[in-house]
Design a protein around this motif. Sequence first.
Motif, PDB file in Angstrom:
ATOM      1  N   UNK A 284       0.828  -1.205   0.000  1.00  0.00           N
ATOM      2  CA  UNK A 284       0.000   0.000   0.000  1.00  0.00           C
ATOM      3  C   UNK A 284       0.866   1.260   0.000  1.00  0.00           C
ATOM      4  N   UNK A 285       1.957   1.220   0.718  1.00  0.00           N
ATOM      5  CA  UNK A 285       2.871   2.368   0.741  1.00  0.00           C
ATOM      6  C   UNK A 285       3.448   2.602  -0.648  1.00  0.00           C
TER       7      UNK A 285
ATOM      8  N   UNK B  10       0.103  11.510   9.295  1.00  0.00           N
ATOM      9  CA  UNK B  10      -1.113  12.168   8.802  1.00  0.00           C
ATOM     10  C   UNK B  10      -1.436  11.693   7.382  1.00  0.00           C
ATOM     11  N   UNK B  11      -0.411  11.528   6.582  1.00  0.00           N
ATOM     12  CA  UNK B  11      -0.614  11.063   5.207  1.00  0.00           C
ATOM     13  C   UNK B  11      -1.204   9.659   5.184  1.00  0.00           C
ATOM     14  N   UNK B  12      -0.631   8.746   5.988  1.00  0.00           N
ATOM     15  CA  UNK B  12      -1.057   7.340   5.901  1.00  0.00           C
ATOM     16  C   UNK B  12      -2.327   7.056   6.686  1.00  0.00           C
ATOM     17  N   UNK B  13      -2.776   8.012   7.511  1.00  0.00           N
ATOM     18  CA  UNK B  13      -4.023   7.801   8.246  1.00  0.00           C
ATOM     19  C   UNK B  13      -5.167   8.671   7.749  1.00  0.00           C
ATOM     20  N   UNK B  14      -4.852   9.724   6.979  1.00  0.00           N
ATOM     21  CA  UNK B  14      -5.908  10.665   6.616  1.00  0.00           C
ATOM     22  C   UNK B  14      -5.842  11.151   5.167  1.00  0.00           C
ATOM     23  N   UNK B  15      -4.668  11.590   4.709  1.00  0.00           N
ATOM     24  CA  UNK B  15      -4.600  12.350   3.467  1.00  0.00           C
ATOM     25  C   UNK B  15      -4.660  11.494   2.204  1.00  0.00           C
ATOM     26  N   UNK B  16      -4.148  10.267   2.251  1.00  0.00           N
ATOM     27  CA  UNK B  16      -4.320   9.364   1.104  1.00  0.00           C
ATOM     28  C   UNK B  16      -5.784   8.929   1.083  1.00  0.00           C
ATOM     29  N   UNK B  17      -6.480   9.224  -0.006  1.00  0.00           N
ATOM     30  CA  UNK B  17      -7.919   8.953  -0.056  1.00  0.00           C
ATOM     31  C   UNK B  17      -8.265   8.206  -1.337  1.00  0.00           C
ATOM     32  N   UNK B  18      -8.006   6.900  -1.296  1.00  0.00           N
ATOM     33  CA  UNK B  18      -8.241   6.063  -2.467  1.00  0.00           C
ATOM     34  C   UNK B  18      -9.189   4.899  -2.174  1.00  0.00           C
ATOM     35  N   UNK B  19      -9.304   4.529  -0.920  1.00  0.00           N
ATOM     36  CA  UNK B  19     -10.051   3.326  -0.573  1.00  0.00           C
ATOM     37  C   UNK B  19     -11.485   3.675  -0.174  1.00  0.00           C
TER      38      UNK B  19
END
Length: 398
Positions: free
Chosen positions: A34-35, A132-141
């Motif tokens: 995922x990363x 913050x990126x891996x818990x909030x800002x990535x919005x694909x799922x």
Amino acid sequence: MTAPYACQPELSRGRLSSEQLSTFRSPWQRDRDRIIHSSAFRRLKHKTQVFVEHDGEAYRGDYYRTRLTHTIEVAQVARTIAGALDLNTDLAEAVALAHDLGHPPFGHTGEDALAALMEPYGGFDHNAQALRIVTRLERHYADFDGLNLTWETLEGIAKHNGRVLERDAMGDPVPAPLPYALAEVNGLWNLELHTNASAEAQVAAVADDVAYNHHDLHDGLRAELFTEEELAELPVIGPAFAEVDRLHPGLDRMRRRHEALRRVFGVMVEDVIAVAQNRLTGLQPQSVDEIRDMDGPIIRFSKPLYQNIKAIKSFLFTRMYRAPSVVVERRSVTAMLNRMFPLYLNAPANMPDQWRATAEAAADETQRARVVLDYVAGMTDRYAIAEHQRLFGDRPAA
């Protein structure tokens, strides 16, 4: 077969949003994948390691490290060390791949500038921003924001520089101010910031040191900020060049350089493995929680090598990170961020529609500043330069 003090996939503390286990991948293989597939990971391709990544300036070219190539090298070192110590190589790799996701454009210069700009609004720290990126800002799922990584991977990102909070005599955390992005994630899921990270996450942190100390020597030589003769005066590096000259007299300059610096690389990796093996044999930890409860990290350089590395870092700081040409670039990119950030803050219409709408809906100036930060910190070097050109029509002088 991993050691008893390694993180075991079947004992993972899971994910914030519950998911079915993968048929073919362990939890940390899934985190790693995922990363790699995230937008933030792809943007590392055009983010500074030391030299600003764009054309038309001194020291530019395809051979210098970017934040992405640095991250790949860190992951390779982490897998090697973790494998030698019978740790979980997938978790070590996942943490290594995520460790720099929160870096803004222009490397540590950009981080320093944004930290100053964000001081009234809760501060800025690239490790916290990665969370913050891996818990909030990535919005694909469809089912969650972020990447929904496991607790162990989030812990490793949060504790990249060691445990975050001190412990009192009873072993309980001593309260202290936290970067707001870290406090936000820790409020959702207690990352036990007063304990050490897992051994795998400690490996990822040491691998970061190994990688940049090695490749910054390469890049500094290529940029002609110093010479092989000057490096030969330094500990570890001097003996490496001497050994190459003894084994391969008359070797051409580029091969000689590579042979010497790969020996420096080997010295660092072998030292970490030997020290860890000795300490683990002596202490005999039987679980990952015993690793977390120790007084300090168990994965580290020996004291003699640590002192030698300090001398190398001091040389690099003076001759590379604060070289006159690099300082000129630092001043220029700092001026860019200092102009763009307040413009976005006071006039969100200058941001793309998605970001503008979020900023305009913010409850107060602090929340709006954090939206602006998320936008600016996510920029690549070249996008930030292009945005400054669009907004101001020039590039500020140093």
